[in-house]
Design a protein around this motif. Structure first.
Motif, mmCIF file in Angstrom:
data_model
loop_
_atom_site.group_PDB
_atom_site.id
_atom_site.type_symbol
_atom_site.label_atom_id
_atom_site.label_comp_id
_atom_site.label_asym_id
_atom_site.label_seq_id
_atom_site.Cartn_x
_atom_site.Cartn_y
_atom_site.Cartn_z
ATOM 1 N N GLN A 1 -8.765 -24.518 -36.027
ATOM 2 C CA GLN A 1 -8.997 -25.693 -35.193
ATOM 3 C C GLN A 1 -8.073 -25.685 -33.978
ATOM 4 O O GLN A 1 -8.479 -26.039 -32.871
ATOM 5 N N LEU A 2 -6.826 -25.273 -34.176
ATOM 6 C CA LEU A 2 -5.867 -25.200 -33.080
ATOM 7 C C LEU A 2 -6.311 -24.173 -32.046
ATOM 8 O O LEU A 2 -6.272 -24.431 -30.837
ATOM 9 N N LYS A 3 -6.771 -23.015 -32.495
ATOM 10 C CA LYS A 3 -7.254 -21.986 -31.569
ATOM 11 C C LYS A 3 -8.453 -22.483 -30.768
ATOM 12 O O LYS A 3 -8.548 -22.227 -29.566
ATOM 13 N N ASN B 1 -10.441 -24.520 -25.366
ATOM 14 C CA ASN B 1 -11.271 -25.488 -24.654
ATOM 15 C C ASN B 1 -10.493 -26.456 -23.776
ATOM 16 O O ASN B 1 -11.078 -27.387 -23.231
ATOM 17 N N ILE B 2 -9.192 -26.271 -23.631
ATOM 18 C CA ILE B 2 -8.401 -27.201 -22.834
ATOM 19 C C ILE B 2 -7.904 -26.480 -21.584
ATOM 20 O O ILE B 2 -7.491 -25.324 -21.641
ATOM 21 N N ILE C 1 -1.497 -30.513 -26.595
ATOM 22 C CA ILE C 1 -1.930 -30.541 -27.991
ATOM 23 C C ILE C 1 -0.689 -30.820 -28.824
ATOM 24 O O ILE C 1 0.333 -30.156 -28.669
ATOM 25 N N THR C 2 -0.781 -31.828 -29.669
ATOM 26 C CA THR C 2 0.356 -32.243 -30.493
ATOM 27 C C THR C 2 0.047 -31.975 -31.956
ATOM 28 O O THR C 2 -1.027 -32.313 -32.439
ATOM 29 N N LYS D 1 -5.291 -33.929 -29.294
ATOM 30 C CA LYS D 1 -5.488 -33.309 -27.988
ATOM 31 C C LYS D 1 -5.564 -34.390 -26.930
ATOM 32 O O LYS D 1 -6.328 -35.339 -27.060
ATOM 33 N N ASN D 2 -4.748 -34.245 -25.892
ATOM 34 C CA ASN D 2 -4.730 -35.169 -24.765
ATOM 35 C C ASN D 2 -5.089 -34.333 -23.541
ATOM 36 O O ASN D 2 -4.279 -33.539 -23.061
#
Length: 47
Positions: free
Chosen positions: A13-15, A20-21, A26-27, A40-41
């Motif tokens: 999920q992190l990858k 996509n950002i 990402i925290t 994700k901000n």
């Protein structure tokens, strides 16, 4: 006790979030030494 596979379940999920950002952050939220939440901000830059 959870094994290493369970502890790293957030990595796919992190990858995906990282791919996509473009601008933002990402925290990882950690509780009891384990990642329990990803946030994700994302910023939209207008030129």
């Amino acid at each position: 006790m959870a094994n290493e596979q369970d502890e790293n379940d957030f990595i796919p999920q992190l990858k995906k979030m990282l791919s996509n950002i473009q601008f933002g952050s990402i925290t990882l939220v950690v509780q009891d030494g384990k990642v329990i939440q990803l946030e994700k901000n994302e910023k939209l830059r207008i030129k």
